[in-house]
Scaffold this motif. Structure first.
Motif, PDB file in Angstrom:
ATOM      1  N   ILE A   1      -9.676 -25.786  48.081  1.00  0.00           N
ATOM      2  CA  ILE A   1      -9.359 -24.850  49.087  1.00  0.00           C
ATOM      3  C   ILE A   1     -10.378 -25.102  50.245  1.00  0.00           C
ATOM      4  CG2 ILE A   1      -8.364 -23.198  47.625  1.00  0.00           C
ATOM      5  CD1 ILE A   1     -10.883 -21.572  47.711  1.00  0.00           C
ATOM      6  N   ASP A   2      -9.788 -24.710  51.660  1.00  0.00           N
ATOM      7  CA  ASP A   2     -10.432 -24.981  52.564  1.00  0.00           C
ATOM      8  C   ASP A   2     -10.457 -23.503  53.509  1.00  0.00           C
ATOM      9  OD1 ASP A   2      -8.212 -24.807  54.003  1.00  0.00           O
ATOM     10  OD2 ASP A   2      -8.269 -26.860  54.460  1.00  0.00           O
ATOM     11  N   GLY A   3      -9.976 -22.492  53.080  1.00  0.00           N
ATOM     12  CA  GLY A   3      -9.913 -21.116  53.596  1.00  0.00           C
ATOM     13  C   GLY A   3      -8.682 -21.192  54.514  1.00  0.00           C
TER      14      GLY A   3
ATOM     15  N   THR B   1     -17.658 -28.098  51.718  1.00  0.00           N
ATOM     16  CA  THR B   1     -18.132 -27.998  52.992  1.00  0.00           C
ATOM     17  C   THR B   1     -19.708 -28.627  53.242  1.00  0.00           C
ATOM     18  OG1 THR B   1     -18.453 -26.255  54.774  1.00  0.00           O
ATOM     19  CG2 THR B   1     -19.169 -25.706  52.380  1.00  0.00           C
ATOM     20  N   ASP B   2     -20.121 -28.665  54.743  1.00  0.00           N
ATOM     21  CA  ASP B   2     -21.237 -28.952  54.623  1.00  0.00           C
ATOM     22  C   ASP B   2     -22.528 -27.935  54.292  1.00  0.00           C
ATOM     23  OD1 ASP B   2     -21.227 -31.475  55.948  1.00  0.00           O
ATOM     24  OD2 ASP B   2     -20.896 -30.789  57.944  1.00  0.00           O
ATOM     25  N   TYR B   3     -22.243 -26.772  54.399  1.00  0.00           N
ATOM     26  CA  TYR B   3     -23.313 -25.796  54.300  1.00  0.00           C
ATOM     27  C   TYR B   3     -22.810 -24.538  53.727  1.00  0.00           C
ATOM     28  CZ  TYR B   3     -25.504 -28.832  57.824  1.00  0.00           C
ATOM     29  OH  TYR B   3     -25.992 -29.951  58.346  1.00  0.00           O
TER      30      TYR B   3
ATOM     31  N   SER C   1     -17.785 -19.580  54.166  1.00  0.00           N
ATOM     32  CA  SER C   1     -17.681 -20.031  52.695  1.00  0.00           C
ATOM     33  C   SER C   1     -17.682 -18.989  51.490  1.00  0.00           C
ATOM     34  CB  SER C   1     -18.504 -21.495  52.446  1.00  0.00           C
ATOM     35  OG  SER C   1     -19.910 -20.992  52.385  1.00  0.00           O
ATOM     36  N   GLU C   2     -18.677 -18.203  51.751  1.00  0.00           N
ATOM     37  CA  GLU C   2     -18.782 -17.255  50.534  1.00  0.00           C
ATOM     38  C   GLU C   2     -17.684 -16.193  50.741  1.00  0.00           C
ATOM     39  OE1 GLU C   2     -21.036 -16.631  48.267  1.00  0.00           O
ATOM     40  OE2 GLU C   2     -21.911 -18.834  48.815  1.00  0.00           O
ATOM     41  N   ALA C   3     -17.219 -15.975  52.130  1.00  0.00           N
ATOM     42  CA  ALA C   3     -15.910 -15.121  52.020  1.00  0.00           C
ATOM     43  C   ALA C   3     -14.589 -15.819  51.537  1.00  0.00           C
ATOM     44  CB  ALA C   3     -15.840 -14.760  53.618  1.00  0.00           C
TER      45      ALA C   3
END
Length: 133
Positions: A7-9, A37-39, A44-46
């Motif tokens: 997944i990428d959002g 992802t990079d960081y 990303s947490e969401a």
């Protein structure tokens, strides 16, 4: 059957997750959800939280995985992500991958930017289900 769901959002990646959840509900499927992802950021947490909520809502007891160690600063980051997903598929004894694909793009855009889903389709050792935008 073990299924990997990157997944990428994006809406299409969450449509892929919904499809994978439907497959899980039919029985005999285990899901592994991954975000690359990079960081680790609030965004990303969401998206991991959103994925966890979707999984929890139907009683799937698995935690989405966050991978941040690839160094994705290049213009072809999507290809690098696709190659890493292919490695996960080869090393993880998966039977299928379900991935979302963003809208129509031209050949020049694919050449310059690459495409995660295209890289997976071309190089994967397992069946791929691509969910369009």
């Amino acid at each position: 059957m073990r299924v990997l769901v990157p997944i990428d959002g994006s809406d299409c990646s969450f449509a892929a997750l919904d499809y994978a959840i439907d497959l899980y509900n039919m029985g005999g499927v285990s899901l592994h959800v991954v975000h690359i992802t990079d960081y680790e950021t609030d965004a990303s947490e969401a998206l991991l939280e959103k994925a966890t909520e979707k999984l929890d809502a139907v009683g799937i007891d698995t935690e989405p995985e966050l991978i941040t160690s690839l160094g994705l600063d290049s213009p072809k980051a999507s290809v690098k992500i696709g190659e890493h997903i292919v490695s996960l598929l080869e090393d993880g004894d998966y039977d299928q991958v379900i991935i979302g694909r963003h809208g129509e793009r031209g050949r020049l855009e694919d050449f310059l930017l690459g495409s995660t889903s295209e890289t997976i389709v071309q190089h994967t050792p397992v069946p791929v289900t691509v969910i369009p935008a």
